[in-house]
Design a protein around this motif. Structure first.
Motif, PDB file in Angstrom:
ATOM      1  N   CYS A   1       0.839  -1.189   0.000  1.00 24.86           N
ATOM      2  CA  CYS A   1       0.000   0.000   0.000  1.00 24.86           C
ATOM      3  C   CYS A   1       0.881   1.248   0.000  1.00 24.86           C
ATOM      4  O   CYS A   1       1.738   1.415   0.854  1.00 24.86           O
ATOM      5  N   GLY A   2       0.700   2.120  -0.975  1.00 19.95           N
ATOM      6  CA  GLY A   2       1.484   3.348  -1.044  1.00 19.95           C
ATOM      7  C   GLY A   2       2.780   3.182  -1.805  1.00 19.95           C
ATOM      8  O   GLY A   2       3.594   4.096  -1.855  1.00 19.95           O
TER       9      GLY A   2
ATOM     10  N   TYR B   1       5.593   2.708   2.736  1.00 17.35           N
ATOM     11  CA  TYR B   1       6.284   3.909   3.185  1.00 17.35           C
ATOM     12  C   TYR B   1       6.305   3.878   4.702  1.00 17.35           C
ATOM     13  O   TYR B   1       5.552   3.140   5.330  1.00 17.35           O
ATOM     14  N   THR B   2       7.196   4.654   5.316  1.00 14.78           N
ATOM     15  CA  THR B   2       7.237   4.705   6.778  1.00 14.78           C
ATOM     16  C   THR B   2       6.481   5.934   7.252  1.00 14.78           C
ATOM     17  O   THR B   2       6.626   7.014   6.687  1.00 14.78           O
TER      18      THR B   2
ATOM     19  N   ARG C   1       5.602  16.172  -5.171  1.00 10.38           N
ATOM     20  CA  ARG C   1       5.695  15.408  -6.421  1.00 10.38           C
ATOM     21  C   ARG C   1       5.879  13.934  -6.093  1.00 10.38           C
ATOM     22  O   ARG C   1       5.197  13.063  -6.621  1.00 10.38           O
ATOM     23  N   ASP C   2       6.799  13.683  -5.167  1.00  7.51           N
ATOM     24  CA  ASP C   2       7.132  12.319  -4.807  1.00  7.51           C
ATOM     25  C   ASP C   2       5.934  11.588  -4.223  1.00  7.51           C
ATOM     26  O   ASP C   2       5.770  10.386  -4.406  1.00  7.51           O
ATOM     27  N   LYS C   3       5.070  12.332  -3.523  1.00  7.14           N
ATOM     28  CA  LYS C   3       3.912  11.686  -2.895  1.00  7.14           C
ATOM     29  C   LYS C   3       2.714  11.652  -3.848  1.00  7.14           C
ATOM     30  O   LYS C   3       1.614  11.261  -3.453  1.00  7.14           O
TER      31      LYS C   3
ATOM     32  N   LYS D   1       2.603  13.052   7.728  1.00  9.20           N
ATOM     33  CA  LYS D   1       2.472  11.616   7.941  1.00  9.20           C
ATOM     34  C   LYS D   1       3.255  10.824   6.912  1.00  9.20           C
ATOM     35  O   LYS D   1       3.215   9.582   6.911  1.00  9.20           O
ATOM     36  N   ASN D   2       3.901  11.527   5.971  1.00  8.94           N
ATOM     37  CA  ASN D   2       4.671  10.881   4.916  1.00  8.94           C
ATOM     38  C   ASN D   2       3.807   9.958   4.062  1.00  8.94           C
ATOM     39  O   ASN D   2       4.264   8.967   3.531  1.00  8.94           O
TER      40      ASN D   2
END
Lengths: 471, 418
Positions: free
Chosen positions: B50-51, B101-102, B119-121, B264-265
């Protein structure tokens, strides 16, 4: 779950065409009732008519929408044989056309003529263009103009616009009375014959069956604008233009504020502006187009009233402007809206309106009535006239040669001898003949001002009188 | 003139709290979003978390993100809205919720870091345009004004309202961060007027930061259109992009997803969607993962109340008609509406009342455009390309003529696609 495909958006306003037409019909009801009261009940109460005369206005008004509906039904059902004829007629609203047609006709129109008008309105005004939404001219107006041109003389011979009670009061509609007066007229000649201005506002003046009441049309206008049935900009600008132009014309002739009020309260202007100029199909759709349409209607109405022989200006103006709707919409639909593009046409219109009203105001000056001046006798080109001087009447024989004064011979005067001597010494009479084209600027004789002014006025009045006679 | 009044119909879906639905059996992630195509090299039976990033769009460098953990079952072609078809990756959920992801808080100090993070997320504008958010912020001009669009002028939709109601603290926190990073002078949160509840909570929590103000806009449609917002709040107009006037507009849902990315990254894997309409048993707002079928969510919250429904995605005015509820939710879906016994109005003859012109927010003439279809020269002068497809002309028309579609046909005609 599967779902049926529908057109978006999925939200539609609750307003629809048929609701708009119902509201229009509702707003016409007080006018129908008023015309029944004015043309039926009042004459009946005053024993001017029998029971048939009492019901005649209501029969007259109702027969026309029914007949128009019937005509369209017959056309769609039996002539072009459409299967959904009743639906087409339902969405075509012929009864509005019929009702307006009957409301703008003179009360003495025979019913047979009214029915002919319905046929013209429905077929020539509407169906040959392809039915509702495609006609160029207001169908009710097409029918009315046809009736008034073909049967106008006949209708006038059987009573014209007057109902059986009204012929006691006066002899014509305010506007045909206005046309028969020389110049612009004044309160005495324009308003007095019909009582006072209140009669104009409330509608107790001779005119078409349903269009006389200014106040009821105003109420209908407010109702229809609030319910967003009509394009409110058109009547507002139409009325304002006529009001301001009449105001200018009135001011040039030093008439009071009653004159513009008289102008907008007569001739079915309000009815035409609210119910006919706003006919959705035959008026512009763009905002600027509507503004220009309203202003031009006003200009044309004033021009037609003053500069043509036809006393009514409203109907012809609307029919004329109907032709320009496509053009006005082209001007109004320019994609980029800027003050420059909107401002120039509007300012041009305002300048045009001002210039036209100044011209009309100056052309139709009221004749100057000088109580001190009298024409005693006219023989060939010799005018025997009298003018009040300082000591009494000055009588003279003024001989014209063509348009010019040839000689002035004083027959009799009672001026003080010493003053009159001064006039003779200065050769004042000959200088008047010399300056006759510029009479206002001729110097008076100092020491005998009153006497020389009297002589001057006498010459001036005679010239004006002769000019008017020639016209 | 900013717009027209519409019936709101919002009450039914905003009484209960946001529900969460995170256990769909399958998710379908589209590889084609309008202009943007994603590349993905996963094979059948590959495991994903997930993610986790599973692909990339070469055009704008945006990642494609899996929204559940599980394995790839295959590729399927699915119709997304009324016309566009797209190839989708079908992922089977293993319900283990393994994260790719952490969970941690990112410390962001500079503009560049912020842009790279969103962008990365994979943060995409959630208001309907699918425009990558980082491209909005990646600008050389100063951002002086930030407008947070929570107006939701469309009837039925309440997801933005619910997000403010439940997550206002988070939104204010991320806004303060953004104000510091970009040196923003003022920040407006625009909500629709008479939202008394919002007024209360906003006015109590806003006094801490003087730069964040909240504005109530008139209750009109299309008030949420960016041009209208700029006109109403800043009293100015722009040519093409708001950034010309140093203004940036972002939807409140997007801001909340930025919050999740920063604090929350968490990548963009879910959004709040309003499930509402007279045909749904328990209308409410649901937090759903992208790629979930509408049918799964409806079943989860209580189902339909009758058989014959008209289904609409993204609002009744601008939205699309869904021919089935087996369609995955994507970024632009803010709302799902089911209307039972929908009656289509019958089109009658145009009587040239001019209402469509009077009410058009971009001041074009729909009735004249539809009259001139087929006449290219005339059409060019009428400029149908200005149309924003708000649908007011079709809504207001008393003859029930579908003017928006006619303007669309005219647009196609002058743009050369018939």
């Amino acid at each position: 779950m599967e779902s049926v495909k529908k057109n978006r958006p999925f939200f539609k306003s609750s307003n629809n065409t048929s609701l708009m037409m119902k509201r229009l019909l509702l707003s016409l009801m007080p006018i129908v009732l008023f015309s029944f009261y004015k043309n039926g009940i009042i004459p009946y109460i005053n024993n001017k008519t029998d029971i048939f005369g009492l019901l005649y206005p209501i029969i007259f008004i109702l027969i026309s929408p029914l007949f128009c509906t019937l005509l369209e039904y017959i056309y769609y059902k039996f002539i072009i044989r459409k299967k959904d004829a009743s639906d087409i007629v339902k969405n075509s609203y012929p009864y509005i056309t019929g009702l307006i047609l009957s409301l703008i006709l003179p009360i003495n129109t025979p019913i047979l003529v009214l029915l002919i008008g319905c046929v013209i309105a429905i077929f020539i005004g509407k169906i040959i263009y392809g039915g509702i939404g495609k006609n160029i001219f207001n169908p009710a107006l097409v029918g009315t103009i046809f009736i008034l041109t073909m049967y106008g003389t006949y209708i006038n011979s059987v009573g014209g616009y007057l109902n059986s009670y009204e012929d006691v009061i006066t002899s014509a509609t305010p506007l045909s009375n206005f046309k028969s007066i020389e110049g612009i007229g004044d309160y005495e000649s324009l308003v007095k014959p019909y009582g006072n201005l209140n009669n104009f506002i409330f509608g107790f003046i001779p005119g078409s069956i349903g269009e006389t009441s200014f106040i009821l049309c105003l109420i209908a206008f407010i109702y229809l604008s609030c319910k967003k049935v009509i394009k409110w900009k058109i009547p507002v600008l139409y009325i304002i233009t006529v009001f301001l132009m009449s105001y200018i014309i009135g001011s040039v002739n030093s008439l009071g504020i009653w004159y513009p009020v008289f102008s907008i309260a007569t001739g079915g202007l309000m009815f035409g502006a609210v119910f006919m100029a706003t006919d959705p199909v035959t008026s512009p759709v763009t905002t600027l187009g509507q503004v220009l349409y309203g202003i031009f209607l006003g200009i044309l109405t004033v021009v037609f009233r003053h500069l043509t022989n036809n006393p009514e200006g409203v109907m012809i103006s609307i029919l004329t402007m109907n032709m320009f709707v496509i053009l006005l919409d082209k001007i109004g639909s320019k994609d980029k809206v800027s003050i420059k593009k909107i401002g120039i046409p509007i300012i041009a219109c305002i300048i045009l309106a001002t210039v036209i009203s100044l011209i009309i105001g100056n052309t139709y000056k009221n004749p100057i009535i000088d109580n001190n001046f009298n024409i005693i006798n006219i023989e060939n080109n010799i005018y025997t006239v009298s003018q009040k001087g300082r000591g009494g009447l000055i009588k003279a024989e003024i001989t014209f040669d063509g348009d010019d004064i040839e000689s002035i011979k004083i027959i009799e005067h009672n001026e003080t001898a010493s003053y009159y001597k001064l006039i003779e010494n200065k050769d004042y009479i000959n200088s008047l003949i010399k300056n006759q084209n510029n009479i206002d600027n001729t110097d008076t004789v100092s020491g005998a001002t009153i006497s020389s002014n009297a002589l001057k006025d006498m010459v001036k009045n005679t010239i004006n009188y002769r000019k008017e006679q020639k016209l | 003139m900013l717009g027209i009044k519409l019936e709101k119909k919002k009450k039914m879906s905003c009484v209960s709290d946001i529900v969460s639905y995170d256990s769909p059996k399958y998710v379908y992630i589209p590889l084609n979003l309008g202009k943007y195509e994603y590349e993905c090299s996963l094979d059948v039976n590959d495991k994903v978390k997930c993610g986790e990033k599973i692909g990339i769009c070469n055009k704008n460098n945006m990642p494609l993100i899996s929204t559940v953990s599980g394995k790839v079952v295959g590729y399927e072609e699915i119709t997304l809205n009324d016309k566009e078809k797209s190839l989708c990756i079908k992922i089977e959920n293993d319900f283990k919720d393994e994260l790719g992801y952490t969970e941690c808080e990112n410390s962001i100090k500079t503009k560049e870091e912020f842009i790279e993070l969103i962008r990365d997320k994979g943060i995409i504008g959630l208001s309907g345009s699918n425009y990558p958010t980082y491209m909005k912020y990646n600008t050389n001009s100063d951002i002086k004004t930030l407008i947070i669009n929570a107006v939701e002028c469309e009837p039925y939709v309440t997801c933005d309202y619910m997000i403010i109601k439940e997550h206002l603290d988070s939104i204010l926190k991320v806004l303060e961060l953004m104000i510091n990073i970009f040196n923003i002078e003022e920040c407006f949160i625009a909500v629709k007027g008479k939202n008394n509840y919002l007024k209360e909570i906003l006015s109590t929590s806003l006094h801490e930061n003087k730069k964040i103000k909240f504005v109530t806009t008139p209750n009109l449609y299309p008030m949420g259109w960016s041009r209208n917002l700029v006109r109403y709040i800043k009293h100015t107009d722009y040519k093409k992009h708001t950034i010309e006037k140093n203004i940036l507009i972002n939807n409140v849902s997007t801001i909340y997803s930025i919050y999740e990315a920063v604090f929350k990254n968490k990548p963009l894997i879910e959004r709040v969607v309003t499930f509402t309409g007279e045909g749904i048993n328990n209308p409410c707002n649901v937090k759903v993962k992208f790629g979930t079928m509408f049918s799964d969510v409806v079943k989860h919250i209580g189902g339909y109340n009758s058989e014959n429904q008209v289904l609409i995605s993204s609002g009744p005015m601008m939205g699309y008609n869904l021919f089935s509820d087996n369609i995955p939710i994507n970024y632009q879906t803010n709302c799902f509406i089911a209307i039972p016994d929908y009656k289509e109005s019958i089109e009658t003859v145009c009587i040239r009342c001019g209402k469509c012109i009077e009410n058009c927010p971009v001041k074009i003439s729909p009735v004249l455009i539809s009259e001139n279809i087929g006449n290219k020269d005339e059409l060019k002068k009428l400029n149908p390309n200005k149309c924003i497809e708000c649908g007011i002309c079709s809504y207001i028309c008393p003859a029930k003529i579908n003017l928006r579609e006619k303007v669309k046909i005219a647009r196609g005609e002058i743009n050369g696609k018939c």
